[in-house]
Scaffold this active site. Structure first.
Site, PDB file in Angstrom:
ATOM      1  N   SER A 167       0.752  -1.451   0.092  1.00 25.89           N
ATOM      2  CA  SER A 167      -0.050  -0.153  -0.022  1.00 25.89           C
ATOM      3  C   SER A 167       0.754   1.227  -0.143  1.00 25.89           C
ATOM      4  CB  SER A 167      -1.029  -0.028   1.312  1.00 25.89           C
ATOM      5  OG  SER A 167      -0.046  -0.223   2.472  1.00 25.89           O
ATOM      6  N   ASP A 214       4.815  -7.656   6.427  1.00 27.41           N
ATOM      7  CA  ASP A 214       5.274  -8.874   6.840  1.00 27.41           C
ATOM      8  C   ASP A 214       5.800  -8.824   8.350  1.00 27.41           C
ATOM      9  OD1 ASP A 214       6.160 -11.033   4.219  1.00 27.41           O
ATOM     10  OD2 ASP A 214       5.782  -8.831   3.662  1.00 27.41           O
ATOM     11  N   HIS A 233      -0.200   5.001   6.816  1.00 30.03           N
ATOM     12  CA  HIS A 233       0.376   5.201   5.634  1.00 30.03           C
ATOM     13  C   HIS A 233       1.239   6.840   5.232  1.00 30.03           C
ATOM     14  CE1 HIS A 233      -2.450   1.817   5.117  1.00 30.03           C
ATOM     15  NE2 HIS A 233      -1.532   1.563   3.955  1.00 30.03           N
TER      16      HIS A 233
END
Length: 1376
Positions: free
Chosen positions: A318, A432, A573
């Site tokens: 993203s 991850d 983000h």
């Protein structure tokens, strides 16, 4: 209602439930009851009215029936005061469908529909039940995921799955859960239920922050009850998503001991209306001078310019998809929008002036760039183009992205797949890491690296002409700063749910440490993969790690708080501001050489787009730089039209031979050693040596020969490979590890012989560049013998070596390079005790590495270093080597100052050094080569004197106007005017100046600090006649305070005399003279015009003065007496040779010494040999201002035109010196332990001091040209002092008349005493013959010595006469 306390409030609770069984609801309520009993033991057991278990679409009707039954039960309960007791009522419900998590669903309308279905029940409870706290418990997710055991509960079916138009990612689910919860909270907070004082409804959600549990925890109603309680302990708006593990029970806080309602928690809806600009636009300008593509489309990725790029693509998650990049502050739901046009690595919205992305940067070089994304949308939309990043992706899905990207490029008609050069940026790993703690095996660093490998293998196998940026996974732990800072407004539930493995653990926890470790292993694993060379098997493909995310600091506001303006509304983000900074950081990394790339980018800095280096305009790869290669941009590489005859017209391409001399740095020790291989530092990597190595080519090894080979492919002389100086590989690199300046001559001789004998070299015709660097090893040992390693000796050794080159080597340009400052070596070595072999410091470089900080020894080292450097400059600037057109020595000063790189913790960066932290490695040598080359092209007077090891040093090119290697002549350089010398003082650099532990009883253990009294006997040279100019034209003043052996005016710093030297050891010394008056003469009993026959009387006078001095303890004080006489004897020898014979001269001095021996205890007597008078006078050339006065004072001067008389005078002079030398060996003065006579012979072979024209330097003489000036007295004092510290039999017999403030020797640490015959190691039987031979030297020997002296002076004057006609001036050299 909003002040309800648990301890006295709740008495009973009933609970209607919707779609849940009676057993399940009662089980949850029993848990809550047990908890509340801790606060109120009188709480009643829960009431569990039976439900009808109707179908879901009848849930609201069933709920109404249950509410009626509950109210009736409450009213009828005799244990309950219905009107006054507080009640806790739990209303359980769940959605009939999972569609409330779909992004396309209008959640507010969906929640309002649910609330309308519940409103009848809630209104009824509000009207009928006074003093009630209602939990509205949403079990939609629990019902969806749980498999309740038989009889546990759920009689109604699970919610029907919702087929959303698109797949629900983790990001989507988390944000939609948050939005759903906030919508409920907002509606309830603004509803009629929050206005009452005796009634409240609070929403209690059950969402999971990670994958929901499927084991016993999810099936256990007791766990649900505990979670419900913990949710009640959090205020609305801060209720947590629930974890998979059982949490401990929370307690009410002292600050807020009440059950939380919307009113008492000051709840404000976080479903804010977006505010501010829709996009934080941060553009920039690119003003690069060269935006052109290569002249021809390159075939090698290692010669790729930015303008050669035709296609851009991106892979990742993203952060590459651009989620939230363009969201307005507060618009949390908009984070689901993928603003791909703003993506740092693949976006192409607008242009560089408004939006900074890698694509927009590249479009400034190639406006026809293709592949970038625009606008918004998923990877499947046409606007995404070649930005195929997938929001929420982990490394496991990267290969699928790579496959899709390759197919898109192959099938797009706008792309010439085989011909177009492509940039592909790959960045993944955050997701991850965020989930790594849930399944460590699945998210291991091995699997992460394997997933990266699979994707890169696809690109490598199928994509031609590609440059792949592999951006290191970011250091994610710093996200905690934003999460933990309560002063920053962020949706922490979203943060914690998106990245639980980073945020849910405590500081210093083992879980957090494990995360940091796996983060590091992710970075290391990808680096190992790329460094393996797996993707450098083709010339048109490479993968380069760009490490700017390796270490990330959270950007801060001016108040020091985490700056949320860099983030999207979810605080996870990047917004467009951060995307722009990341783009500029990536671009900067792409241009930085491998090994020198920025690993920590400061996102607070404004955007500054770096331009490609004008001399190295390519994107950096492992092969085109390797951290050590360089590109030479010079187009004109032609030699001169015909071989030049002058060194001042020498072009780089004219050079045919290279050579080098020096120590281990030039020999190449440790250049190629691995960081942990200390033993390999002994390997001499001569092929990598900065000044003479020729391994590889300039493309991968930067050395001076490799640069010169770009101009002349036939260059010879450079070394290759490894080996000693005598191997064939060494060729003309004759540097020897550990070499000192005194060994430089042997290297020169070896080099000259090799060049003469080598058939590949035309010795007389070929132009040669010889680079010399020496001095570091001398400084490493300077403290062991400061006299041997003095700057004066360093100067002499260097001069002698360069003299041979100057005399024997035609057509040569010699680079004389400064040695590395030992303080830099010390800083690196001692600043890294864990990396450097500190225990071996004394073996490696004892006098540098073993010194204490802020010690006198360290100050002395710095003084030695400056003196060495000054010596080199003085030697070169003397013009000594500018006497031939085909030879020049040029000082290349780039090493004069070093800017040492430091790490973030302030320690010196050892990455530039071999494992011993002393020798430079190849990274360092590459910079040395570039700096040397730059110096060679820079004119004198404008040469760079600083070496910045981290700087980008481009290889300059000779210009059409100035195409030559620079020399003083073609630089129009004039040597600097030497500064006026203000005084003739000296610098004292000795560190050992303590006296003996106890007053010595033997003269053979006498230290300088033991001397308490000084005295002197002699003539006008000891009274210092004419040391300064007088006011009378006929009479010269005796400046006794300036006398070399007895004067004590001022201090050593301004007046160099023997007493002033001794004052440094003993400030209370007695006996010295001051001023000009007899009353202040002290123990200076010398008399103007005195001869040897006067010495016995002066000895008696001295004894009387000492005996009658109240300050002197005649028996206990150690005395230093200096006797110097003979000048007047020689001056008047012509009048009556019989009265001035050598025998009588010796007899008179013998008598004076006998007096001292008999009457003076504890005495060290200096007897100074008479100077060679005739040679001094003849050298003056008759240029004296007072010749008549001089002749009247020295009658023998009248006969200097008579050669026979002159020869006779010289013979007498020689005999006087020979006779005096006997006194050191007379046995009669050895019978006392506290008395010694030592002859100091520094005047024996002294020749007249010459100026730079080669004529006598009259600044050493007084106005009468016979006596010494203050400068001459200073030289005599230095020579006497140095003689006193030299062993008998090894004393210096000449004086070096060169100015230096640091020529004073220091007592040896091993033997800190004044030297006598005995402590010099000469046994009595060895010394017996010495005086006999010296004294009775036959006339033949005298004449032979005289001839040698005359020849020596003649040669010296001839050599000096070739030097330029500069005004006489003192040297600024310092020596020790």
């Amino acid at each position: 209602m909003w002040r309800l306390r648990l301890a006295r409030g709740l008495r009973l609770w009933g609970h209607p439930w919707g779609k849940q069984s009676e057993v399940t609801s009662c089980s949850v309520s029993l848990v809550l009851s047990d908890i509340i009993k801790h606060f109120n033991p009188a709480v009643l057991m829960p009431l569990c009215p039976p439900g009808k278990g109707v179908a879901p679409h009848h849930g609201a009707e069933d709920l109404w029936i249950q509410a009626e039954e509950l109210v009736r039960s409450l009213k009828e309960n005799p244990q309950l005061d219905f009107q006054h007791d507080w009640k806790l009522i739990n209303v359980f419900f769940s959605n009939a469908s999972r569609c409330y998590l779909c992004p396309s669903i209008q959640q507010e309308r969906h929640v309002k529909n649910d609330m309308e279905r519940l409103a009848r029940t809630l209104d009824y409870l509000q009207q009928e039940v006074p003093k009630a706290f209602v939990n509205l418990v949403d079990l939609s997710e629990v019902a969806a995921v749980s498999r309740w055991p038989q009889g546990a509960g759920l009689s109604s079916p699970a919610p029907e799955p919702c087929h959303c138009p698109e797949k629900i990612s983790k990001l989507t689910k988390v944000i939609m859960q948050w939005s759903y919860q906030e919508t409920w909270e907002s509606l309830l907070a603004s509803s009629r239920f929050s206005d009452q004082e005796s009634f409240a409804v609070v929403f209690q959600p059950f969402f999971y922050e990670m994958l929901p549990p499927s084991g016993p925890l999810a099936q256990d109603p007791a766990a649900l009850g505990l979670s419900l309680w913990n949710s009640m302990m959090e205020p609305p708006g801060h209720k947590p998503f629930h974890g998979a593990e059982r949490k401990p029970m929370k307690c009410p806080s002292q600050e807020s001991p009440y059950l939380f309602t919307y009113k008492n928690s000051n709840y404000k809806s976080r479903l804010l209306q977006p505010h501010g600009p829709s996009v934080w636009k941060e553009g920039t300008e690119i003003r690069c001078p060269d935006k052109d593509p290569s002249d021809m489309i390159p075939t090698s990725v290692h010669r790729l310019k930015p303008a050669d790029i035709k296609v851009i693509g991106a892979l990742g998650d993203s952060l590459t998809a651009g989620n939230g990049a363009g969201s307005r502050p507060g618009a949390i739901l908009d984070v689901l929008t993928q603003y791909r046009g703003l993506s740092w690595s693949g976006g192409g919205d607008q242009n560089i002036t408004t939006v900074t992305t890698l694509a927009n940067i590249l479009r400034e070089f190639n406006p026809s760039l293709k592949g970038f994304s625009v606008g918004t949308g998923k990877e499947t939309t046409s606007k995404a183009f070649l930005n195929q990043a997938v929001a929420g992706a982990t490394s496991e899905g990267l290969a699928v992205q790579a496959r899709r990207l390759v197919d898109l490029m192959k099938n797009d008609t706008r792309i010439h797949f085989q011909e177009d050069w492509k940039i592909i940026t790959l960045f993944i790993g955050g997701n991850d890491l965020c989930d790594s703690c849930t399944d460590p095996a699945h998210y291991s660093s091995h699997n992460f690296t394997e997933n990266i490998r699979k994707a890169l293998d696809i690109l490598h196998a199928e994509v031609p002409r590609a440059f792949v940026n592999l951006v290191k996974v970011l250091e994610i732990v710093n996200l905690r700063e934003l999460y933990l800072e309560n002063k920053v407004s962020c949706p922490r539930l979203i943060l914690r749910s998106l990245c639980p493995c980073v945020l849910k653990f405590d500081d210093n926890s083992t879980e957090l440490a494990s995360l940091i470790e796996i983060n590091k292993k992710y970075q290391e694993g990808t680096e190992e993969l790329i460094n393996s060379g797996r993707y450098d098997t083709r010339d048109d493909f490479t993968v380069v790690i760009q490490p700017f995310f390796e270490k990330v600091d959270m950007p801060k506001t001016s108040e020091g708080l985490p700056d949320s303006s860099f983030f999207a509304p979810d605080c996870f983000h990047f917004n467009s501001k951060a995307h722009a900074r990341a783009a500029s950081a990536l671009w900067k990394n792409m241009l930085q050489p491998v090994g020198q790339k920025t690993t920590r980018h400061n996102f607070e800095n404004k955007i500054d787009v770096t331009c490609p280096n004008e001399v190295w305009p390519f994107l950096s790869t492992y092969k085109n730089m390797q951290g050590h290669g360089t590109w030479l941009p010079c187009r004109d590489r032609r030699p001169s039209a015909s071989p030049p005859a002058s060194v001042h017209a020498l072009r780089p391409a004219d050079i045919q031979v290279v050579a080098a001399l020096g120590d281990s740095l030039t020999a190449g020790n440790g250049i190629g050693s691995k960081p942990d291989d200390l033993a390999d530092v002994t390997t001499q990597y001569r092929g990598l040596s900065y000044s003479s190595g020729g391994d590889g080519s300039l493309e991968n090894v930067t050395t001076l020969p490799n640069i010169l080979r770009e101009f002349n492919r036939n260059l010879t002389g450079y070394a290759v490979g490894t080996g000693d100086a005598d191997t064939n590989n060494a060729f003309f690199n004759q540097a020897i590890p550990g070499a000192k300046a005194e060994e430089l001559m042997r290297q020169v001789q070896s080099l000259v012989q090799r060049m003469k004998e080598d058939h590949r070299v035309n010795f007389h015709e070929d132009w040669k560049v010889i680079t010399v660097m020496i001095g570091a090893r001398d400084l490493c040992d300077h403290c062991t013998d400061s006299n041997r390693y003095s700057a004066a000796n360093f100067f002499d050794h260097l001069r002698n070596a360069l003299d041979v080159l100057h005399r024997e080597v035609p057509r040569a340009l010699v680079n004389l390079v400064d040695f590395m400052d030992p303080i830099v070596m010390r800083q690196v070595f001692l600043g890294n005790p864990n990396k450097c072999p500190v225990k071996q410091a004394s073996l490696l470089c004892n006098c540098v590495l073993s010194l204490r900080d802020n010690s006198q020894e360290l100050d002395r080292l710095e003084a030695f270093t400056r003196a060495y450097q000054d010596s080199m400059r003085q030697l070169v600037e003397s013009g000594r080597y500018d006497t031939r057109e085909d030879f020049s020595v040029v000082l290349q000063p780039f090493f004069f100052k070093i800017q040492l790189p430091t790490l973030e913790d302030g320690r010196p960066d050892t990455s530039f050094f071999a494992p011993d932290c002393i020798h430079p490695n190849q990274k360092f040598h590459s910079q040395l080569s570039r700096a040397l080359w730059a110096n060679m092209l820079e004119p004198l007077g404008r040469k760079t004197e600083t070496l910045d090891l981290t700087a980008d040093i481009p290889l300059a090119c000779p210009t059409q106007e100035e195409p030559f290697l620079r020399t003083p002549k073609n630089s129009n350089y004039t040597n600097p005017i030497k500064p006026t010398i203000e005084n003739w003082g000296s610098d004292f650099l000795c560190t050992e100046w303590t006296p003996s532990p106890s007053v010595p009883t033997t003269v053979h253990k006498l230290r300088p600090a033991d001397i308490k009294v000084v005295a002197a006997l002699g003539d006008s040279l000891t009274t210092a006649v004419g040391a300064r100019p007088g006011n009378s034209s006929h009479l010269l003043t005796s400046w006794r305070g300036l006398s070399w052996s007895i004067g004590g005016d001022g201090a050593l710093e301004t007046h160099t005399t023997l007493p002033n030297i001794l004052k440094k050891f003993n400030p209370s010394i007695l006996g010295f003279s001051t001023g000009v008056w007899a009353e202040t003469a002290g123990l200076n009993v010398a008399v103007e015009g005195a001869r040897a026959q006067d010495m016995p009387d002066q000895a008696r006078d001295l004894m009387e003065r000492m005996k009658h001095s109240p300050e002197i303890d005649l028996e206990k004080d150690w005395k230093l007496v200096t006797l110097f006489v003979g000048g007047s004897d020689l001056c008047h020898f012509c009048e009556n040779p019989e009265d001035h014979s050598a025998e009588k001269y010796f007899m008179h001095i013998h008598e004076a010494l006998d007096i001292l021996y008999k009457e003076l205890p504890r005495a060290f007597v200096n007897v100074v040999e008479v100077m060679e008078l005739a040679g001094l006078h003849q050298s003056q050339g008759g240029k004296c201002s007072m010749p008549l006065a001089a002749q009247s004072n020295c009658s023998c001067l009248k006969h200097f035109q008579n050669s026979l008389a002159t020869q006779e005078l010289k013979k007498v002079n020689w005999n006087l010196q020979s006779g005096i030398s006997r006194f050191s060996y007379l046995r009669q003065y050895m019978e006392r332990e506290d008395f010694a006579v030592v002859v100091q012979p520094f005047f024996r072979n002294t020749l007249g001091p010459l100026n730079e024209r080669g004529s006598m330097d009259l600044t050493f003489f007084s106005e009468d040209c016979i006596h010494f000036s203050e400068r001459g007295h200073a030289e005599m004092a230095i020579a006497l002092w140095n003689n006193m510290l030299e062993p008998v039999g090894h004393k210096t017999t000449s004086n070096n008349f060169t100015y230096s403030r640091a020529k004073l020797k220091c007592p040896s640490p091993d033997s800190p005493f004044f030297y006598t015959l005995q402590n010099s190691g000469l046994l009595p039987d060895q010394s017996a013959e010495a005086p006999h031979t010296l004294y009775w030297a036959v006339p033949t020997a005298a004449v032979g010595g005289l001839v040698v002296g005359i020849l020596t002076m003649t040669v010296w004057r001839a050599l000096r006469g070739h030097q330029r006609e500069d005004p006489p001036a003192g040297r600024s050299t310092t020596s020790f």
